[in-house]
Scaffold this motif. Structure first.
Motif, PDB file in Angstrom:
ATOM      1  N   SER A  45     -65.712 -10.582   0.774  1.00  0.00           N
ATOM      2  CA  SER A  45     -65.088  -9.024   0.623  1.00  0.00           C
ATOM      3  C   SER A  45     -63.562  -8.944   0.409  1.00  0.00           C
ATOM      4  O   SER A  45     -62.871  -9.603   0.764  1.00  0.00           O
ATOM      5  CB  SER A  45     -65.566  -8.271   1.849  1.00  0.00           C
ATOM      6  N   GLN A  46     -63.246  -8.100  -0.442  1.00  0.00           N
ATOM      7  CA  GLN A  46     -61.980  -7.941  -0.763  1.00  0.00           C
ATOM      8  C   GLN A  46     -61.590  -6.578  -1.303  1.00  0.00           C
ATOM      9  O   GLN A  46     -62.498  -5.681  -1.793  1.00  0.00           O
ATOM     10  CB  GLN A  46     -61.557  -8.769  -1.655  1.00  0.00           C
ATOM     11  N   VAL A  47     -60.422  -6.144  -1.232  1.00  0.00           N
ATOM     12  CA  VAL A  47     -59.811  -4.795  -1.749  1.00  0.00           C
ATOM     13  C   VAL A  47     -59.305  -4.902  -3.159  1.00  0.00           C
ATOM     14  O   VAL A  47     -58.713  -5.791  -3.283  1.00  0.00           O
ATOM     15  CB  VAL A  47     -59.025  -4.133  -0.879  1.00  0.00           C
ATOM     16  N   GLU A  48     -60.063  -4.142  -4.065  1.00  0.00           N
ATOM     17  CA  GLU A  48     -59.569  -4.174  -5.589  1.00  0.00           C
ATOM     18  C   GLU A  48     -58.747  -2.809  -5.795  1.00  0.00           C
ATOM     19  O   GLU A  48     -58.911  -1.735  -5.430  1.00  0.00           O
ATOM     20  CB  GLU A  48     -60.751  -4.106  -6.341  1.00  0.00           C
ATOM     21  N   ILE A  49     -57.424  -3.100  -5.972  1.00  0.00           N
ATOM     22  CA  ILE A  49     -56.272  -2.176  -6.204  1.00  0.00           C
ATOM     23  C   ILE A  49     -56.026  -2.336  -7.741  1.00  0.00           C
ATOM     24  O   ILE A  49     -55.594  -3.344  -7.979  1.00  0.00           O
ATOM     25  CB  ILE A  49     -55.137  -2.159  -5.547  1.00  0.00           C
ATOM     26  N   GLU A  50     -56.326  -1.270  -8.629  1.00  0.00           N
ATOM     27  CA  GLU A  50     -56.121  -1.476  -9.787  1.00  0.00           C
ATOM     28  C   GLU A  50     -55.567  -0.216 -10.790  1.00  0.00           C
ATOM     29  O   GLU A  50     -55.753   0.741 -10.289  1.00  0.00           O
ATOM     30  CB  GLU A  50     -57.124  -2.133 -10.554  1.00  0.00           C
ATOM     31  N   ARG A  51     -55.338  -0.360 -11.951  1.00  0.00           N
ATOM     32  CA  ARG A  51     -55.104   1.026 -12.817  1.00  0.00           C
ATOM     33  C   ARG A  51     -55.662   0.578 -14.035  1.00  0.00           C
ATOM     34  O   ARG A  51     -55.395  -0.758 -14.584  1.00  0.00           O
ATOM     35  CB  ARG A  51     -53.561   1.291 -12.908  1.00  0.00           C
ATOM     36  N   LYS A  52     -55.993   1.563 -14.706  1.00  0.00           N
ATOM     37  CA  LYS A  52     -56.826   1.322 -16.042  1.00  0.00           C
ATOM     38  C   LYS A  52     -56.000   2.379 -17.166  1.00  0.00           C
ATOM     39  O   LYS A  52     -55.494   3.142 -16.864  1.00  0.00           O
ATOM     40  CB  LYS A  52     -58.127   1.734 -16.179  1.00  0.00           C
ATOM     41  N   TYR A  53     -56.048   1.868 -18.188  1.00  0.00           N
ATOM     42  CA  TYR A  53     -55.288   2.361 -19.364  1.00  0.00           C
ATOM     43  C   TYR A  53     -56.049   2.270 -20.753  1.00  0.00           C
ATOM     44  O   TYR A  53     -56.614   0.999 -21.030  1.00  0.00           O
ATOM     45  CB  TYR A  53     -53.947   1.859 -19.775  1.00  0.00           C
ATOM     46  N   ASP A  54     -56.250   3.376 -21.431  1.00  0.00           N
ATOM     47  CA  ASP A  54     -56.993   3.230 -22.832  1.00  0.00           C
ATOM     48  C   ASP A  54     -55.988   2.986 -23.858  1.00  0.00           C
ATOM     49  O   ASP A  54     -54.724   3.604 -23.886  1.00  0.00           O
ATOM     50  CB  ASP A  54     -57.350   4.646 -23.189  1.00  0.00           C
ATOM     51  N   VAL A  55     -56.123   2.001 -24.830  1.00  0.00           N
ATOM     52  CA  VAL A  55     -55.265   1.514 -26.029  1.00  0.00           C
ATOM     53  C   VAL A  55     -56.205   1.457 -27.220  1.00  0.00           C
ATOM     54  O   VAL A  55     -57.429   1.291 -27.078  1.00  0.00           O
ATOM     55  CB  VAL A  55     -54.715   0.335 -25.576  1.00  0.00           C
ATOM     56  N   ILE A  96     -70.405   4.506  -6.106  1.00  0.00           N
ATOM     57  CA  ILE A  96     -70.800   3.101  -5.734  1.00  0.00           C
ATOM     58  C   ILE A  96     -71.305   2.568  -6.965  1.00  0.00           C
ATOM     59  O   ILE A  96     -71.984   2.991  -7.790  1.00  0.00           O
ATOM     60  CB  ILE A  96     -71.652   2.961  -4.511  1.00  0.00           C
ATOM     61  N   ALA A  97     -70.705   1.357  -7.407  1.00  0.00           N
ATOM     62  CA  ALA A  97     -71.352   0.374  -8.341  1.00  0.00           C
ATOM     63  C   ALA A  97     -71.990  -0.734  -7.688  1.00  0.00           C
ATOM     64  O   ALA A  97     -71.370  -1.535  -6.981  1.00  0.00           O
ATOM     65  CB  ALA A  97     -70.320   0.118  -9.304  1.00  0.00           C
ATOM     66  N   LEU A  98     -73.166  -1.244  -8.496  1.00  0.00           N
ATOM     67  CA  LEU A  98     -73.808  -2.537  -8.096  1.00  0.00           C
ATOM     68  C   LEU A  98     -74.301  -3.252  -9.336  1.00  0.00           C
ATOM     69  O   LEU A  98     -74.711  -2.772 -10.167  1.00  0.00           O
ATOM     70  CB  LEU A  98     -75.045  -2.507  -7.439  1.00  0.00           C
ATOM     71  N   VAL A 109     -67.487  -5.994  -2.414  1.00  0.00           N
ATOM     72  CA  VAL A 109     -68.353  -7.090  -1.707  1.00  0.00           C
ATOM     73  C   VAL A 109     -69.367  -8.132  -2.661  1.00  0.00           C
ATOM     74  O   VAL A 109     -69.905  -7.312  -3.407  1.00  0.00           O
ATOM     75  CB  VAL A 109     -69.454  -6.482  -0.580  1.00  0.00           C
ATOM     76  N   SER A 110     -69.221  -9.377  -2.629  1.00  0.00           N
ATOM     77  CA  SER A 110     -69.763 -10.228  -3.656  1.00  0.00           C
ATOM     78  C   SER A 110     -70.348 -11.298  -2.915  1.00  0.00           C
ATOM     79  O   SER A 110     -70.285 -11.832  -1.916  1.00  0.00           O
ATOM     80  CB  SER A 110     -68.523 -10.644  -4.513  1.00  0.00           C
ATOM     81  N   TRP A 111     -71.478 -11.873  -3.711  1.00  0.00           N
ATOM     82  CA  TRP A 111     -72.229 -12.985  -3.586  1.00  0.00           C
ATOM     83  C   TRP A 111     -72.380 -13.555  -4.715  1.00  0.00           C
ATOM     84  O   TRP A 111     -72.245 -13.169  -5.950  1.00  0.00           O
ATOM     85  CB  TRP A 111     -73.757 -12.560  -3.202  1.00  0.00           C
ATOM     86  N   ALA A 160     -76.864  -4.249   1.418  1.00  0.00           N
ATOM     87  CA  ALA A 160     -75.793  -3.703   1.623  1.00  0.00           C
ATOM     88  C   ALA A 160     -75.750  -2.106   0.962  1.00  0.00           C
ATOM     89  O   ALA A 160     -74.513  -1.487   1.231  1.00  0.00           O
ATOM     90  CB  ALA A 160     -74.980  -4.387   0.575  1.00  0.00           C
ATOM     91  N   VAL A 161     -76.524  -1.461   0.130  1.00  0.00           N
ATOM     92  CA  VAL A 161     -76.511  -0.265  -0.328  1.00  0.00           C
ATOM     93  C   VAL A 161     -77.819   0.536   0.187  1.00  0.00           C
ATOM     94  O   VAL A 161     -78.155   1.719  -0.076  1.00  0.00           O
ATOM     95  CB  VAL A 161     -76.401  -0.128  -1.588  1.00  0.00           C
TER      96      VAL A 161
END
Length: 220
Positions: free
Chosen positions: A5-15, A58-60, A84-86, A108-109
């Motif tokens: 398990s980890q925390v994803e912190i990101e930002r997205k941009y359209d180009v 939520i995405a799976l 959360v990954s396997w 998990a869901v």
């Protein structure tokens, strides 16, 4: 299956197709940039017939290719999202999406889907070029991902066309990112100023899955 398990912190941009990724040395503690590396990623997203996961943001997915190949559940969080990954199993060597999620992933869901079966929702193929942003000691602070994406909505789309194509940049924090929320935000803001100066725009869509379905955000 070994779960992590980890925390994803990101930002997205359209180009657009002519945009050139900016140099990011000097943004916050960024002192070095790695050489770019390119990989093709193929992911299939799963949900119930009534999109119970999407309505809860939520995405799976199962992803083939790259360093994080495997099954992943993404959950909304206070800062970023919890992943959360396997790892992939032997059966997952088949065509992505042809094998249903393993029991441990479904559990998990379970509280969101009950006994409803999970079905393939969308296929996303991404040619990703990544540059790692490092501090002066060479530790990885963040990564800039330049994504050329093709998606096919297998069901649930609001648009007549089932295939979409776009390009986006992602800035995601890594292990050596600042250790306080205030400093993480400051770093992302500094990088964002440079990214916007290179012609990008803050993404109108919350995720690749949302864009594949023709909506701005999961839950719509």
């Amino acid at each position: 299956m070994t779960k992590r398990s980890q925390v994803e912190i990101e930002r997205k941009y359209d180009v657009d197709e002519n945009a050139v990724p900016p140099r990011l040395v000097g943004a916050g503690p960024v002192a070095l940039e790695s050489d770019p590396s390119t990989v093709e990623l193929v992911a299939v997203y799963f949900d119930t017939a009534d999109l119970a996961l999407a309505h809860n943001r939520i995405a799976l997915r199962v992803r083939h290719g790259g360093g994080d190949a495997g099954w992943t559940v993404k959950l909304p969080g206070d800062e970023g999202r919890t992943e959360v990954s396997w790892p992939l199993g032997e059966a997952d060597s088949a065509e992505p999406g042809s094998v249903p999620p393993p029991a441990e992933v479904v559990e998990a869901v379970r509280s969101y889907i009950g006994d409803a079966p999970l079905e393939p929702l969308a296929r996303v193929t991404n040619t990703r070029t990544t540059v790692i942003l490092q501090d002066a000691a060479g530790f990885a602070i963040a990564e800039l991902c330049d994504d050329h994406v093709r998606s096919e909505a297998l069901r649930g789309t609001k648009e007549p066309s089932r295939e979409r194509r776009w390009r986006e940049w992602e800035i995601e924090l890594l292990e050596a990112a600042p250790d306080t929320r205030e400093r993480r935000t400051a770093l992302l803001d500094d990088i964002e100023a440079r990214v916007l100066g290179a012609g990008a725009q803050v993404s109108v869509s919350s995720s690749k899955l949302a864009r594949a379905l023709g909506v701005d955000a999961l839950g719509e």
